[in-house]
Design an enzyme around this catalytic site. Structure first.
Site, PDB file in Angstrom:
ATOM      1  N   ASP A   1       0.818  -1.214   0.000  1.00  0.00           N
ATOM      2  CA  ASP A   1       0.000   0.000   0.000  1.00  0.00           C
ATOM      3  C   ASP A   1       0.855   1.268   0.000  1.00  0.00           C
ATOM      4  O   ASP A   1       1.453   1.623   1.010  1.00  0.00           O
ATOM      5  CB  ASP A   1      -0.914  -0.016   1.229  1.00  0.00           C
ATOM      6  CG  ASP A   1      -1.903   1.134   1.211  1.00  0.00           C
ATOM      7  OD1 ASP A   1      -1.854   1.952   0.263  1.00  0.00           O
ATOM      8  OD2 ASP A   1      -2.721   1.221   2.133  1.00  0.00           O
TER       9      ASP A   1
ATOM     10  N   ASP B   1      -1.181   6.091  -6.767  1.00  0.00           N
ATOM     11  CA  ASP B   1      -1.622   5.143  -5.742  1.00  0.00           C
ATOM     12  C   ASP B   1      -1.694   3.714  -6.272  1.00  0.00           C
ATOM     13  O   ASP B   1      -2.233   3.470  -7.345  1.00  0.00           O
ATOM     14  CB  ASP B   1      -3.003   5.573  -5.236  1.00  0.00           C
ATOM     15  CG  ASP B   1      -3.499   4.678  -4.125  1.00  0.00           C
ATOM     16  OD1 ASP B   1      -2.706   4.335  -3.241  1.00  0.00           O
ATOM     17  OD2 ASP B   1      -4.700   4.318  -4.150  1.00  0.00           O
TER      18      ASP B   1
END
Ligand SMILES: *[C@@H]1O[C@H](CO)[C@@H](O)[C@H](O)[C@H]1NC(C)=O
Ligand SMILES: *[C@@H]1O[C@H](CO)[C@@H](O)[C@H](O)[C@H]1NC(C)=O
Ligand SMILES: *[C@@H]1O[C@H](CO)[C@@H](O)[C@H](O)[C@H]1NC(C)=O
Ligand SMILES: *[C@@H]1O[C@H](CO)[C@@H](O)[C@H](O)[C@H]1NC(C)=O
Ligand SMILES: *[C@@H]1O[C@H](CO)[C@@H](O)[C@H](O)[C@H]1NC(C)=O
Length: 458
Positions: free
Chosen positions: A124, A337
């Site tokens: 992440d 992201d």
């Protein structure tokens, strides 16, 4: 399930004394490494342990869209706070999605402890703390691999004082338990969370020069209370953000702020690699580099996106949001992201993109076929469909985006644009990043993209 899993994801917990011996043979010496790597795989890959063979590709894709919108909410709410704040958050916010975890789409393998235990966790770029479910478990989500047992690792150390520098590194995450014990609490914007002890242990990676490299005293969360749907074979999160506790920042002395990844297509049978250190440098012919921006008060990676140029229409100097006085320390307008699947752009930028696509695409438009994402621009795949060239125009350099990274078959015979408008935080999602080798260089302040067949990057 185990029978279906290939190397490297099949060998959890098959670790033995051998690993321990490797650590002795290949001790980590700061400054001497040429870099190290580990594996990355999409959770919906047929080779991923999270793969659900009873679902169709399209069902999996629709769930990814659903997760993507939850992920976008995460950026909007900037959630990263302790359990007590988490609880008040949930009681004040009644609309919570049941089925989604907002943490990400790609899984990463890390080896923790002595002897090393393989942990498969969600990679992440929007999270800082790495954590895994730990024994003893007060509350845990179901996980196939054995839980990490700190009592079995000879190198495990709990951060014993709330005054320890590690415990003060990120006050948004760490908490002080009674008895002056340093703990942590993280929440992710849906009903997923983890609480436990802040600890350090040895992390082991594959060295690019052969063998393994072990790095001592990496801080991570040993989660004794964990909830939410992370999936049975993911055991937590590996934080790759620029936050103080992320492994990218903790390993800085040995990786000099560099990591790179190559995202394989969603349903690829093949894992790819995430590199750290000198072998994470992305350079050579065809590389497109842009300034990597950061913002005071958050831990995300930003680029300055001027817009999408469609066909031959150049969009430079057309009144887009070039940040005139943007400095690398407080600039950029879009988060790069790993976790969001879709790409979210501001409405005005989107309008220009959409009208360009509609004008220049040959084919027959059809409505969104019920994906749940309400895509605005969809086409019949079989009716002479041809897309114009699309270029992401950044403040420093332009990146040609292959049509497959934007226009995705979302149900049989229907292809939709996965670039969507938002009033919230703009995000460059993972579909857009597929088949680029993407190098982050936090020291030089650049992100470099190199078109690459990521299925051959292992
Ligand atoms: C959550 O799940 C429950 C039952 O499992 C269902 O009744 C409810 O509508 C779901 N809520 C959302 C937001 O999906
Ligand atoms: C590196 O460590 C892994 C476990 O994390 C082990 O399976 C592998 O055999 C080791 N490789 C080498 C070359 O030491
Ligand atoms: C990371 O390492 C590089 C060189 O190895 C150094 O220049 C830089 O200041 C370090 N950054 C942080 C945040 O420690
Ligand atoms: C784009 O430019 C190329 C040459 O630069 C030209 O051949 C092509 O027709 C142009 N396409 C459109 C849609 O204007
Ligand atoms: C550092 O960044 C500059 C642009 O800011 C770029 O030209 C240069 O190639 C980068 N150096 C490395 C080693 O990536």
């Amino acid at each position: 399930m185990a029978g279906n899993c290939p190397v490297p994801f099949s060998s959890f917990s098959k670790l033995s004394l051998l690993v321990f011996i490797n650590l002795i043979l290949y001790p980590f010496t700061e400054g001497q490494t040429s870099g190290f790597s580990t594996h990355l795989i999409h959770r919906d890959s047929p080779k991923s342990p999270l793969y659900n063979p009873s679902e169709s590709n399209f069902e999996r894709l629709h769930e990814a869209f659903h997760r993507s919108f939850a992920r976008a909410q995460y950026f909007n709410k900037r959630i990263s706070h302790s359990r007590s704040k988490l609880l008040s958050h949930f009681s004040s916010d009644s609309i919570q999605s049941n089925i989604t975890s907002v943490n990400g789409e790609y899984l990463i393998k890390v080896s923790i402890g002595t002897p090393a235990i393989d942990v498969l966790a969600i990679a992440d770029t929007g999270s800082d703390l790495t954590w895994t479910q730990c024994r003893p478990c007060i509350r845990c989500f179901k996980q196939d691999a054995p839980l990490f047992d700190p009592s079995k690792s000879t190198t495990y150390k709990q951060v014993l004082s709330c005054r320890a520098p590690l415990c003060r590194l990120d006050p948004g995450i760490t908490v002080c338990y009674p008895g002056n014990i340093c703990g942590y609490g993280v929440a992710y914007g849906d009903n997923s969370f983890s609480d436990g002890d802040l600890a350090t242990d040895t992390f082991t990676f594959e060295s690019s020069s052969g063998g393994n490299i072990s790095i001592a005293n990496v801080a991570f969360g040993c989660g004794h209370e964990n909830g939410g749907i992370f999936g049975v074979t993911s055991s937590g999160i590996v934080g790759l953000s620029r936050g103080a506790l992320s492994i990218v920042r903790q390993l800085n002395a040995s990786i000099a702020g560099k990591f790179s990844y190559c995202l394989t297509p969603r349903n690829s049978y093949i894992s790819s690699k995430i590199h750290f250190g000198t072998n994470a440098v992305v350079s050579g012919p065809g590389v497109v580099s842009n300034t990597l921006f950061k913002k005071a008060g958050d831990k995300f990676y930003y680029l300055d996106l001027i817009g999408f140029s469609v066909g031959n229409i150049t969009i430079r100097n057309q009144g887009f949001t070039k940040l005139d006085n943007s400095s690398p320390n407080d600039g950029g307008n879009v988060v790069l992201d790993s976790g969001a699947t879709l790409t979210y752009v501001p409405r005005q930028m989107y309008q220009n993109f959409e009208s360009g696509v509609i004008d220049l695409t040959t084919g027959t438009r059809v409505p969104d076929p019920g994906t749940g994402a309400n895509f605005r621009v969809c086409y019949n795949k079989y009716n002479n469909l041809q897309f114009p060239e699309i270029v992401a125009v950044f403040s420093d350099a332009d990146l040609i985006i292959p049509p497959n990274n934007i226009f995705v078959e979302v149900s049989k015979g229907v292809v939709c644009s996965t670039i969507v408008p938002t009033d919230g935080t703009p995000i460059l999602g993972n579909l857009l990043q597929i088949n680029f080798l993407i190098g982050y260089d936090l020291v030089n302040g650049t992100v470099s993209f190199l078109p690459t067949d990521c299925t051959k990057n292992d």
